[in-house]
Design an enzyme around this catalytic site. Structure first.
Site, mmCIF file in Angstrom:
data_model
loop_
_atom_site.group_PDB
_atom_site.id
_atom_site.type_symbol
_atom_site.label_atom_id
_atom_site.label_comp_id
_atom_site.label_asym_id
_atom_site.label_seq_id
_atom_site.Cartn_x
_atom_site.Cartn_y
_atom_site.Cartn_z
ATOM 1 C CE LYS A 127 22.608 12.111 -5.134
ATOM 2 N NZ LYS A 127 23.970 12.419 -5.640
ATOM 3 C CG ASP A 167 23.945 15.061 -3.124
ATOM 4 O OD1 ASP A 167 24.676 14.869 -4.096
ATOM 5 O OD2 ASP A 167 23.032 15.926 -3.147
HETATM 6 P P1 NDP Z 1 26.654 20.867 0.827
HETATM 7 O O1 NDP Z 1 25.411 20.598 1.592
HETATM 8 O O2 NDP Z 1 27.960 20.636 1.467
HETATM 9 O O3 NDP Z 1 26.640 22.371 0.278
HETATM 10 C C1 NDP Z 1 25.612 22.835 -0.532
HETATM 11 C C2 NDP Z 1 25.874 24.272 -0.876
HETATM 12 O O4 NDP Z 1 24.961 24.684 -1.900
HETATM 13 C C3 NDP Z 1 25.640 25.213 0.301
HETATM 14 O O5 NDP Z 1 26.460 26.339 0.173
HETATM 15 C C4 NDP Z 1 24.155 25.579 0.116
HETATM 16 O O6 NDP Z 1 23.812 26.823 0.692
HETATM 17 C C5 NDP Z 1 24.042 25.650 -1.385
HETATM 18 N N1 NDP Z 1 22.672 25.265 -1.789
HETATM 19 C C6 NDP Z 1 22.067 24.078 -1.582
HETATM 20 N N2 NDP Z 1 20.812 24.077 -2.051
HETATM 21 C C7 NDP Z 1 20.616 25.300 -2.560
HETATM 22 C C8 NDP Z 1 19.513 25.925 -3.185
HETATM 23 N N3 NDP Z 1 18.335 25.273 -3.376
HETATM 24 N N4 NDP Z 1 19.693 27.199 -3.615
HETATM 25 C C9 NDP Z 1 20.866 27.842 -3.421
HETATM 26 N N5 NDP Z 1 21.933 27.301 -2.804
HETATM 27 C C10 NDP Z 1 21.816 26.058 -2.393
HETATM 28 O O7 NDP Z 1 26.511 19.984 -0.515
HETATM 29 P P2 NDP Z 1 27.646 19.517 -1.524
HETATM 30 O O8 NDP Z 1 28.709 20.547 -1.631
HETATM 31 O O9 NDP Z 1 27.991 18.137 -1.169
HETATM 32 O O10 NDP Z 1 26.822 19.454 -2.888
HETATM 33 C C11 NDP Z 1 26.734 20.543 -3.795
HETATM 34 C C12 NDP Z 1 26.361 20.046 -5.171
HETATM 35 O O11 NDP Z 1 27.380 19.131 -5.632
HETATM 36 C C13 NDP Z 1 25.053 19.260 -5.271
HETATM 37 O O12 NDP Z 1 24.469 19.487 -6.535
HETATM 38 C C14 NDP Z 1 25.500 17.795 -5.198
HETATM 39 O O13 NDP Z 1 24.572 16.934 -5.784
HETATM 40 C C15 NDP Z 1 26.798 17.887 -6.007
HETATM 41 N N6 NDP Z 1 27.773 16.820 -5.786
HETATM 42 C C16 NDP Z 1 28.219 16.490 -4.551
HETATM 43 C C17 NDP Z 1 29.175 15.522 -4.372
HETATM 44 C C18 NDP Z 1 29.725 15.175 -3.042
HETATM 45 O O14 NDP Z 1 30.597 14.301 -2.978
HETATM 46 N N7 NDP Z 1 29.319 15.803 -1.966
HETATM 47 C C19 NDP Z 1 29.712 14.779 -5.521
HETATM 48 C C20 NDP Z 1 29.243 15.251 -6.802
HETATM 49 C C21 NDP Z 1 28.300 16.229 -6.903
HETATM 50 P P3 NDP Z 1 22.995 26.869 2.090
HETATM 51 O O15 NDP Z 1 23.962 26.446 3.140
HETATM 52 O O16 NDP Z 1 22.546 28.274 2.200
HETATM 53 O O17 NDP Z 1 21.857 25.895 1.922
HETATM 54 O O1 2IT Z 2 26.532 13.271 -6.940
HETATM 55 C C1 2IT Z 2 27.472 12.525 -6.541
HETATM 56 O O2 2IT Z 2 28.252 11.987 -7.319
HETATM 57 C C2 2IT Z 2 27.618 12.331 -5.094
HETATM 58 N N1 2IT Z 2 26.867 12.931 -4.321
HETATM 59 C C3 2IT Z 2 28.651 11.380 -4.570
HETATM 60 C C4 2IT Z 2 28.127 9.965 -4.602
HETATM 61 C C5 2IT Z 2 29.014 8.927 -3.953
HETATM 62 O O3 2IT Z 2 28.546 7.780 -3.916
HETATM 63 O O4 2IT Z 2 30.110 9.230 -3.501
#
Ligand code: NDP
Ligand code: 2IT
Length: 447
Positions: A127, A167
């Site tokens: 990560k 992420d």
């Molecule tokens: P994005 O940046 O696309 O979206 C994040 C969302 O979460 C936004 O709506 C943001 O709101 C909100 N957010 C972020 N930080 C905070 C905080 N500290 N408090 C409240 N709201 C918050 O990220 P992703 O959708 O990619 O990721 C979301 C979650 O999913 C994370 O935990 C990530 O690790 C996990 N994840 C992501 C994957 C991926 O492929 N992208 C895969 C597996 C897990 P705002 O815009 O107001 O900041």
């Molecule tokens: O938390 C996760 O699994 C991710 N942000 C995706 C990682 C990846 O390598 O696609």
């Protein structure tokens, strides 16, 4: 936790990482739940497996200088943790958010090791990220930051070494700038990053994968455990980023009514259901705040406190924003409001106390490392396609994703049932993921 080997390991991790609460939380949850497996496998202690399992193979921190549109110089801190290469090259996303620190990157890398093992694909855990805040930055500022980030990271990664992806705060735009800079520095066009654009080696279905995978997993859990599905269920989803948006789309396709979603400032609520197209346009294209949704649809309510989303009465809750966003108090409200299932789209969104409360109350609980594994799974598919210099159709990717997410649920259930803890999918996921990593470590000797 009673096993002496486990207690010794945890005490040592605590002593060495006192100021890393998220990392300690993730390690505690895993060590605590793999206890029955550790009790029956004395070869783990003999081979020093847990001592190595909780210590990253490599941790890199570096300076990221960049210049804003006014010519002012800024410096951020960059991180990459290469946690485990026991079962494949390090693999995991890059988080760009002002709260990023070593503890957060390490907890994410640790979780990723077990998640990637659950996908069934040969990927180790890694990560990375930075405390850079992408909000309010121009495209050119984002580009300069991403180029500077890669100016250091490029020497540590590679298609057979370490393959970063998206992420929080890192989507297709950022991956594009990072890929361009890597290619320039190495003079090499390879699958060094996943989540790439479709015109330069990305996989169809990667954008949707985490959210879709979360719903495939949760739907299978509902079907097997309660003979029901998303159909006609009221769903709330925290966040409105990549994971949340595509969870919304798939939940709706499966017949659910998504009644509330949020960003870090507040949440929107509509008893009749929210509109995917409006929200996608607002968040993905215009990059605006969720409060602006009311301009598309004035029958929707906005509440300027994102945490209050858990007070909305629902059947299924999908926390898809960030770690520790759902506490014990929130869990109590959800349970008293009749929630039947929780699917963790974000990484570690429920606190330890909230998770225990759900499990004790026999609420169906999909833990992140199993339920959100769809994103990295399709990243693994992207790596395969890049190696073959070939591209699969959307249907092919989506079918593989659905089948494999359902298989993960069945494997987790089988493991939980084997240890006589049928509703404890945290135990099921942790032991299933850990077994493969531990066996690979034993086979490869002390390294
Ligand atoms: P994005 O940046 O696309 O979206 C994040 C969302 O979460 C936004 O709506 C943001 O709101 C909100 N957010 C972020 N930080 C905070 C905080 N500290 N408090 C409240 N709201 C918050 O990220 P992703 O959708 O990619 O990721 C979301 C979650 O999913 C994370 O935990 C990530 O690790 C996990 N994840 C992501 C994957 C991926 O492929 N992208 C895969 C597996 C897990 P705002 O815009 O107001 O900041
Ligand atoms: O938390 C996760 O699994 C991710 N942000 C995706 C990682 C990846 O390598 O696609």
């Amino acid at each position: 936790m009673k096993n002496q080997y486990l207690c010794k390991i945890y005490d040592n991790v605590k002593a060495k990482n006192l100021n890393e609460p998220e990392f300690l939380q993730a390690v505690y949850e895993v060590l605590n739940s793999i206890e029955p497996y550790v009790n029956e496998n004395s070869n783990l202690e003999k081979n020093g497996i847990l001592e190595r399992f909780v210590e990253p193979e490599r941790m890199i921190t570096f300076r990221i200088p960049w210049v804003d549109d006014q010519g002012k110089v800024h410096v951020n801190r960059g991180y990459r943790v290469e946690f485990s290469s026991a079962i494949g090259p390090y693999k995991g996303g890059i988080r760009l958010h002002p709260t990023v620190n070593q503890s957060i990157i390490k907890f994410l890398g640790f979780e990723q090791t077990l998640k990637n093992s659950l996908t069934g694909l040969p990927m180790g855990g890694g990560k990375g990220g930075s405390d850079f805040d992408p909000k309010g930055k121009s495209d050119l500022e984002i580009m300069r930051f991403c180029q500077s980030f890669m100016n250091e990271l490029y020497r540590h990664i590679g298609p057979n070494t370490d393959v970063p992806a998206g992420d929080i705060g890192t989507g297709a735009r950022e991956i594009g700038y990072m890929f361009g800079q890597y290619k320039k520095l190495k003079n090499e066009f390879t699958g060094v990053l996943t989540g790439k654009g479709l015109s330069y080696g990305g996989s169809l279905g990667r954008t949707e994968a985490t959210g879709y995978g979360l719903c495939y997993y949760t739907n299978k859990m509902l079907e097997v455990m309660k003979n029901t599905s998303f159909k006609n269920k009221k769903v709330i989803i925290s966040g409105s980023g990549n994971v949340a948006l595509y969870a919304m789309q798939k939940a709706q396709e499966l017949g659910a009514i998504v009644i509330a979603m949020s960003d870090s400032n507040g949440y929107i609520y509509n008893e009749k259901g929210l509109n995917f197209k409006f929200l996608k346009e607002l968040k993905e294209v215009k990059r605006l705040r969720i409060s602006e949704y009311l301009k598309f649809d004035d029958s929707t309510t906005y509440v300027s406190c994102s945490k209050d989303i858990w007070k909305v009465k629902c059947d299924i809750a999908l926390p898809c924003a960030t770690q520790n966003e759902l506490t014990l108090d929130d869990a109590k409200i959800l349970v008293s409001n009749g929630v039947i299932a929780i699917g963790e789209g974000a990484n570690m969104p429920c606190t330890l106390e909230a998770t225990d409360y759900f499990i004790k109350n026999e609420i169906l609980f999909g833990p992140a490392k199993a339920a959100n594994a769809g994103g990295v799974m399709v990243s693994g598919f992207e790596m395969s396609q890049n190696s073959m210099r070939y591209a699969w159709s959307f249907e092919e990717v989506d079918n593989k994703l659905k089948t494999q997410m359902e298989n993960i649920f069945l494997e987790v259930l089988e493991c939980a049932t084997h240890y006589n803890d049928k509703y404890n999918f945290v135990l099921g996921a942790n032991i299933s993921g850990f077994k493969k990593v531990a066996n690979a470590m034993i086979a490869q000797g002390v390294c």
